[in-house]
Design an enzyme around this catalytic site. Structure first.
Site, mmCIF file in Angstrom:
data_model
loop_
_atom_site.group_PDB
_atom_site.id
_atom_site.type_symbol
_atom_site.label_atom_id
_atom_site.label_comp_id
_atom_site.label_asym_id
_atom_site.label_seq_id
_atom_site.Cartn_x
_atom_site.Cartn_y
_atom_site.Cartn_z
ATOM 1 N N GLU A 49 0.819 -1.219 0.000
ATOM 2 C CA GLU A 49 0.000 0.000 0.000
ATOM 3 C C GLU A 49 0.846 1.259 0.000
ATOM 4 O O GLU A 49 1.817 1.371 0.740
ATOM 5 C CB GLU A 49 -0.901 -0.010 1.241
ATOM 6 N N HIS A 50 0.456 2.199 -0.864
ATOM 7 C CA HIS A 50 1.097 3.518 -0.960
ATOM 8 C C HIS A 50 2.574 3.417 -1.333
ATOM 9 O O HIS A 50 3.394 4.218 -0.870
ATOM 10 C CB HIS A 50 0.946 4.291 0.363
ATOM 11 N N GLY A 143 -12.020 1.927 -1.768
ATOM 12 C CA GLY A 143 -10.661 1.406 -1.833
ATOM 13 C C GLY A 143 -10.508 0.239 -2.777
ATOM 14 O O GLY A 143 -9.481 -0.441 -2.782
ATOM 15 N N SER A 146 -12.867 1.906 -7.866
ATOM 16 C CA SER A 146 -13.991 2.200 -8.763
ATOM 17 C C SER A 146 -13.668 3.359 -9.697
ATOM 18 O O SER A 146 -14.029 3.335 -10.879
ATOM 19 C CB SER A 146 -15.248 2.510 -7.945
ATOM 20 N N ASP A 190 -3.542 0.680 -9.994
ATOM 21 C CA ASP A 190 -4.945 0.388 -10.284
ATOM 22 C C ASP A 190 -5.167 0.170 -11.777
ATOM 23 O O ASP A 190 -5.849 -0.766 -12.193
ATOM 24 C CB ASP A 190 -5.831 1.541 -9.803
ATOM 25 N N ASN A 233 -12.938 9.525 -0.892
ATOM 26 C CA ASN A 233 -12.657 9.825 -2.289
ATOM 27 C C ASN A 233 -11.306 10.528 -2.368
ATOM 28 O O ASN A 233 -11.138 11.627 -1.853
ATOM 29 C CB ASN A 233 -13.760 10.715 -2.873
#
Length: 465
Positions: A49-50, A143, A146, A190, A233
């Protein structure tokens, strides 16, 4: 002709309830049948993550939930967008007049990002008009990507509408870049998994250049996604981009202290590569050269030998429109904590893949431990969790998961848990009782918030036979 483009699959809408409903909605809206469909999946990041925007590999898989779009063309150079969800209003504009407002991340702006990215890549002077009806099954702001799936789907729609061809990697890179039109400084995970995913396998995604390696997940456990029901968001808040800035500043200070070309280096991964050492040695360097106390703007300037104006215009504003805003909003930066998370998380990703490759007897337990370590680091070092996420992770672990962590940007959204097959039913029951049924709003959202997932396929154009 581009090699390895997204596939074009033949479908029969009459044999697929969702496609059938989408086709009927499209016909009622535009008076004609769609010419083609396009889909782009959401994703769950198992670990990493990140760190994609810091130059490090991540380990996601596509999920079955997706953005699905029905499309026809028109001769008016107008884009008409509709959504099957009544919460999202219709949008119409001449393609030459499209405008993306970063201060209001409305649903159709994500579609326009993908449209604009493809148009600019090919310098399309007279693109055809497009009629679209969008149907999404990925919970918004959860998360599970979308928004990026919407960008990717729009890029694929625009590509097909203009009869152009690109490889999956080229599409992923364009869509990662054009999502910044809405103000999100992401790293490309993503979009890469949305295009490069394959049924039945997770992927190690590496960057510069983008490449994907299959990661076969061990038998004996499944992954369960649980939404904490707090929406976040990325484009509507400053949390995400502030972390990007803190990582950039940490890279600058570390490279300056190591005698590297700090003005050129932007990412913590670049510093690691230039230093030519191991991740463990980079963690030791963080302990040696950065202090846990927050850095003030003045201290950062002193360390780099620059003025406050140079900090804002030369570093904070580099590759982003948020620099001046962050300069005013944030007066201190937690550089030690952010760098420590990034380097330790990068090491966990590689260890996760090694365990999957070697499949030792205790593979499930070992992977679970890495997921737990990742959540603690996200919570304490990167500070991207929230009380509801932490509560849900605890409940998941108490309910039988061997590992549980936030997934996605954080500050809300989902957890992903690794659950032994023989504990799945009791796990789902316990999580429902302990988290969802204790709150009326969560209880109403439970059906779409708690589900088992497996690695799904990537983005594709669907053609009716």
């Amino acid at each position: 002709m581009a090699t390895n483009p997204p596939p074009k699959l033949q479908v029969q809408s009459s044999e697929n309830d969702r496609l059938k409903r989408l086709k009927e909605t499209f016909i009622s809206k535009f008076g004609l049948a769609p010419v083609f469909y396009a889909r782009a999946p959401g994703r769950v990041n198992l670990i990493g993550e990140h760190i994609d925007y810091c130059g490090y590999a991540v380990l996601p898989m596509a999920i079955e939930q997706d953005i699905l779009t029905a499309v026809s063309l028109n001769k008016t150079q107008v884009i008409q967008l509709a959504n099957t969800n009544p919460l999202y209003p219709d949008f119409t504009s001449r393609i030459s007049d499209i405008h993306i407002d970063k201060t209001k991340p409305l649903w159709h702006y994500y579609f326009l990002c993908g449209l604009k990215g493809i148009q600019e890549h090919f310098s399309l002077a007279c693109p055809p008009g497009i009629n679209c009806v969008v149907d999404g099954t990925i919970p918004a702001s959860s998360g599970l990507s979308s928004s990026s799936a919407m960008v990717c789907c729009a890029g694929l729609v625009t590509l097909e509408a203009n009869k152009k061809t690109l490889s999956k990697v080229e599409l992923a890179e364009i869509c990662a870049s054009c999502e910044r039109y809405i103000g999100t400084e992401g790293g490309g995970m993503d979009q890469s998994i949305s295009f490069l995913a394959e049924q039945g396998t997770a992927k190690l995604i590496e960057f510069n250049p983008v490449r994907a390696t299959d990661v076969q997940l061990p038998d004996g456990a499944v992954f369960v996604i649980a939404n904490c029901c707090v929406e976040m968001n990325k484009a509507a808040t400053s949390h995400f981009n502030i972390r990007v800035m803190e990582c950039r500043l940490a890279a600058k200070l570390l490279s300056k202290a190591k005698g590297l070309d700090w003005k050129r280096l932007l990412k913590l991964g670049d510093v690691h590569k230039e230093a030519g050492v191991t991740l463990e040695e980079m963690l030791a360097t963080v302990e040696e050269l950065l202090h846990p106390e927050p850095y003030s703007q003045q201290e950062v300037c002193q360390c780099l030998g620059i003025t406050l104006e140079e900090l804002c215009t030369g570093i904070l504003s580099q590759n982003t429109q948020d620099g001046n805003f962050i300069f005013i909003l944030v007066t201190t930066f937690k550089l030690y904590q952010r760098a420590k998370h990034v380097y330790s998380e990068a090491a966990r990703v590689l260890e996760f893949k090694d365990i999957c490759d070697q499949t030792p007897a205790k593979a499930v337990q070992l992977l679970g431990e890495l997921m737990n370590q990742s959540h603690v680091s996200c919570r304490d070092m990167y500070e991207c969790s929230c009380p509801e996420l932490d509560q849900l992770v605890d409940i998941c672990l108490q309910s039988g998961a061997v590992g549980s962590r936030l997934t996605g940007a954080g500050w809300g959204g989902c957890t992903v848990s690794m659950v032994p097959n023989d504990k799945l039913d009791s796990f789902l029951s316990n999580v429902r009782e302990s988290y969802y049924k204790t709150d009326a709003r969560r209880a109403a959202l439970e059906m779409q918030s708690l589900f088992v997932t497996k690695p799904g396929g990537g983005a594709a154009v669907l053609l009716e036979v």
